[in-house]
Each structure stands twice: as C-alpha cells, then as structure tokens.
Design a protein around this motif. Structure first.
Motif, PDB file in Angstrom:
ATOM      1  N   THR A 150       0.854  -1.191   0.000  1.00  0.00           N
ATOM      2  CA  THR A 150       0.000   0.000   0.000  1.00  0.00           C
ATOM      3  C   THR A 150       0.889   1.240   0.000  1.00  0.00           C
ATOM      4  N   TRP A 151       1.011   1.869  -1.171  1.00  0.00           N
ATOM      5  CA  TRP A 151       1.813   3.070  -1.320  1.00  0.00           C
ATOM      6  C   TRP A 151       0.903   4.299  -1.333  1.00  0.00           C
ATOM      7  N   GLY A 152       1.496   5.461  -1.319  1.00  0.00           N
ATOM      8  CA  GLY A 152       0.716   6.680  -1.459  1.00  0.00           C
ATOM      9  C   GLY A 152       0.812   7.638  -0.293  1.00  0.00           C
ATOM     10  N   SER A 153       1.423   7.211   0.814  1.00  0.00           N
ATOM     11  CA  SER A 153       1.588   8.107   1.959  1.00  0.00           C
ATOM     12  C   SER A 153       2.601   9.188   1.628  1.00  0.00           C
ATOM     13  N   LYS A 154       2.365  10.396   2.134  1.00  0.00           N
ATOM     14  CA  LYS A 154       3.342  11.464   1.922  1.00  0.00           C
ATOM     15  C   LYS A 154       4.576  11.273   2.786  1.00  0.00           C
ATOM     16  N   ASP A 155       4.530  10.291   3.684  1.00  0.00           N
ATOM     17  CA  ASP A 155       5.656  10.042   4.583  1.00  0.00           C
ATOM     18  C   ASP A 155       6.560   8.911   4.115  1.00  0.00           C
ATOM     19  N   GLU A 156       6.143   8.141   3.110  1.00  0.00           N
ATOM     20  CA  GLU A 156       6.987   7.096   2.525  1.00  0.00           C
ATOM     21  C   GLU A 156       6.763   7.134   1.018  1.00  0.00           C
ATOM     22  N   ILE A 157       7.750   7.668   0.325  1.00  0.00           N
ATOM     23  CA  ILE A 157       7.559   7.977  -1.088  1.00  0.00           C
ATOM     24  C   ILE A 157       8.576   7.254  -1.966  1.00  0.00           C
ATOM     25  N   ILE A 158       8.256   7.183  -3.268  1.00  0.00           N
ATOM     26  CA  ILE A 158       9.146   6.614  -4.271  1.00  0.00           C
ATOM     27  C   ILE A 158       9.522   7.716  -5.255  1.00  0.00           C
ATOM     28  N   ILE A 159      10.819   7.853  -5.512  1.00  0.00           N
ATOM     29  CA  ILE A 159      11.287   8.833  -6.493  1.00  0.00           C
ATOM     30  C   ILE A 159      12.283   8.150  -7.429  1.00  0.00           C
ATOM     31  N   PRO A 160      12.097   8.269  -8.745  1.00  0.00           N
ATOM     32  CA  PRO A 160      13.118   7.780  -9.670  1.00  0.00           C
ATOM     33  C   PRO A 160      14.242   8.797  -9.812  1.00  0.00           C
ATOM     34  N   LYS A 161      15.421   8.322 -10.167  1.00  0.00           N
ATOM     35  CA  LYS A 161      16.556   9.216 -10.382  1.00  0.00           C
ATOM     36  C   LYS A 161      17.268   8.812 -11.666  1.00  0.00           C
ATOM     37  N   LEU A 162      17.947   9.759 -12.291  1.00  0.00           N
ATOM     38  CA  LEU A 162      18.558   9.503 -13.586  1.00  0.00           C
ATOM     39  C   LEU A 162      20.077   9.454 -13.544  1.00  0.00           C
ATOM     40  N   SER A 163      20.638   9.441 -12.346  1.00  0.00           N
ATOM     41  CA  SER A 163      22.079   9.312 -12.200  1.00  0.00           C
ATOM     42  C   SER A 163      22.360   8.500 -10.942  1.00  0.00           C
ATOM     43  N   ALA A 164      23.607   8.095 -10.782  1.00  0.00           N
ATOM     44  CA  ALA A 164      23.929   7.252  -9.631  1.00  0.00           C
ATOM     45  C   ALA A 164      23.684   7.986  -8.312  1.00  0.00           C
ATOM     46  N   GLY A 165      24.141   9.220  -8.203  1.00  0.00           N
ATOM     47  CA  GLY A 165      23.959   9.989  -6.984  1.00  0.00           C
ATOM     48  C   GLY A 165      22.529  10.463  -6.816  1.00  0.00           C
ATOM     49  N   SER A 166      22.045  10.474  -5.576  1.00  0.00           N
ATOM     50  CA  SER A 166      20.653  10.823  -5.322  1.00  0.00           C
ATOM     51  C   SER A 166      20.345  12.300  -5.506  1.00  0.00           C
ATOM     52  N   PHE A 167      21.318  13.163  -5.337  1.00  0.00           N
ATOM     53  CA  PHE A 167      21.044  14.597  -5.331  1.00  0.00           C
ATOM     54  C   PHE A 167      21.284  15.250  -6.680  1.00  0.00           C
ATOM     55  N   SER A 168      21.635  14.462  -7.698  1.00  0.00           N
ATOM     56  CA  SER A 168      22.044  15.042  -8.971  1.00  0.00           C
ATOM     57  C   SER A 168      20.906  15.301  -9.940  1.00  0.00           C
TER      58      SER A 168
END
Length: 238
Positions: A138-156
C-alpha cells in the motif's frame, strides 16, 4: 553549529523530526547481482531501521492529529524515500554514451537483470525488493515515497531536494546499493549540500568487499558519519 561530544557517534545532534531515511537503489535488478548472503544480512538491517521509522512516523502523525498545532510548517515528522534507478526505461536513453554507467547497464541487461514488468514507470514499486515494501504494497503516503533518479547519486537529477526542503530535512540516514556507486555519490554530494549524512555500515553493500570496507573505513568518514545500525536505533529510544 554544535559539534559532537566525545561520547556521541554523530557529528551534530540528530533531530528525528528533521531526518529522512534514504534508501538508494535497493531494487531487484541491482540486488540480484550481489552476493546473496551479504544481501540477506544487509536487507535485514535496513528493514529494522525502516520499521523504526514507520512506527515513529505513525506515532508522530497520531500526536499531530490530536493537537491544535497540526498545521505547523514542517510537522516534525520523519520522511522515508525509496530512491530508484529506472534502468531499462526508454532503452536507457537518459544515459549519455559518454557516461561509463551506460556500459555497466548494458552488462546488467545482457545478464538478464531487468524485469520487464519492473520497467513500468507507472508502477515503480515493482522494482523495490519485497522485504522493504509496505505491508500489502500500500503506497501513497506522503511520509513514505518513491522517487526515480537519472544518475547514480541521489542529489544530482531528481526532485529529492524539493521534498527535503518541504519537510525541513537536515539529517539523512543513507542506506543502499552499491557502496562504491550510489552510496558514495549520494554521500559526497549530499555533504556538499550541507546535509548531515549518516551511513549505517550494515545498511550498505558492494559486490567488492575490499572496496566496501575501504570506503567505510577510510574515505566516507571524512565527509559523513559512518556509524553502526545500533547507534541509529538508539535515537528512537530517547
């Protein structure tokens, strides 16, 4: 900014209400190529931390719902982020041929690590290893989220910073795969962006143990706090 005392394992005091648990690339197609014994232990450690965060979030949300101050700016509620690498989507067209990562991805694809179902961008939860998914998926909470990234580092190359700004995040507990890849890249840039990065040594894994241990012992402590998972668990007992 206060520095840590001799008894503390952390460079600065940790405010759980301004802390994110960042789980980087802990997904089936990457986990499948790592030593399975080490992966099993690593996932067990990460799962314990994840459950502590889930319980803490639930308790704080409950307190907020009973408070007249439930509209405060940052809520002082921790955040869980599953940050995944969308390998295989659009034939990896987001990776420049000049980036050596492209060759690594081709090797993974040739070895059959990309699940076609997992490549559906509308259902990124399919990529996350089963042990770390919420109960009943059960996804959808604003407190546990999924984000895709396009580079190895998370902040890039993702909207991660937007979520962190919205929640007033100052401390980031970083777990993930692999230590020499996403973990190292995320830790270094996160520290440069003035986040207090914390790495539980049992919460990361690399396919080369010698490199894993060297990074945790010699390189990463220059920039971030490398601690044990038990040190982090103690934060929830204060």
């Amino acid at each position: 900014m206060a520095t840590k005392s001799e008894a503390s394992k952390f460079y600065v005091d940790v405010n759980l209400g301004a802390t994110a648990l960042l789980l980087v690339d802990i997904q089936d197609d990457i986990a499948g190529r790592l030593p399975q014994d080490g992966l099993k232990d690593m996932l067990a450690n990460v799962s314990r931390l994840l459950n502590l965060f889930r319980v803490e979030i639930q308790c704080r949300r409950q307190r907020l719902s009973n408070s007249s101050n439930h509209g405060q700016l940052f809520d002082q509620v921790p955040l869980i982020v599953h940050h995944i690498f969308p390998a295989g989507i659009n034939s990896n067209g987001f990776i420049s041929p000049y980036n050596k990562l492209a060759r690594w991805l081709r090797a993974l694809e040739a070895a059959g690590h990309f699940d076609k179902e997992a490549q559906d961008p509308n259902h990124p939860q399919y990529r996350i290893v089963k042990e770390l998914r919420p109960k009943d998926d059960t996804w959808g909470s604003k407190d546990e989220i999924i984000i895709p990234k396009l580079s190895a580092g998370s902040f890039s190359s993702s909207e991660l910073l937007g979520y962190f700004r919205a929640r007033g995040i100052k401390h980031v507990i970083l777990c993930g795969l692999t230590t020499a890849g996403a973990v190292l890249g995320s830790a270094r840039l996160g520290a440069d962006l003035d986040f207090h990065i914390i790495i539980p040594e049992e919460g990361v894994l690399d396919d080369d143990k010698e490199i894993n241990d060297f990074l945790l012992d010699k390189i990463l402590p220059r920039f971030v706090d490398v601690v044990s998972a038990s040190d982090i668990e103690l934060l929830f007992k204060k």
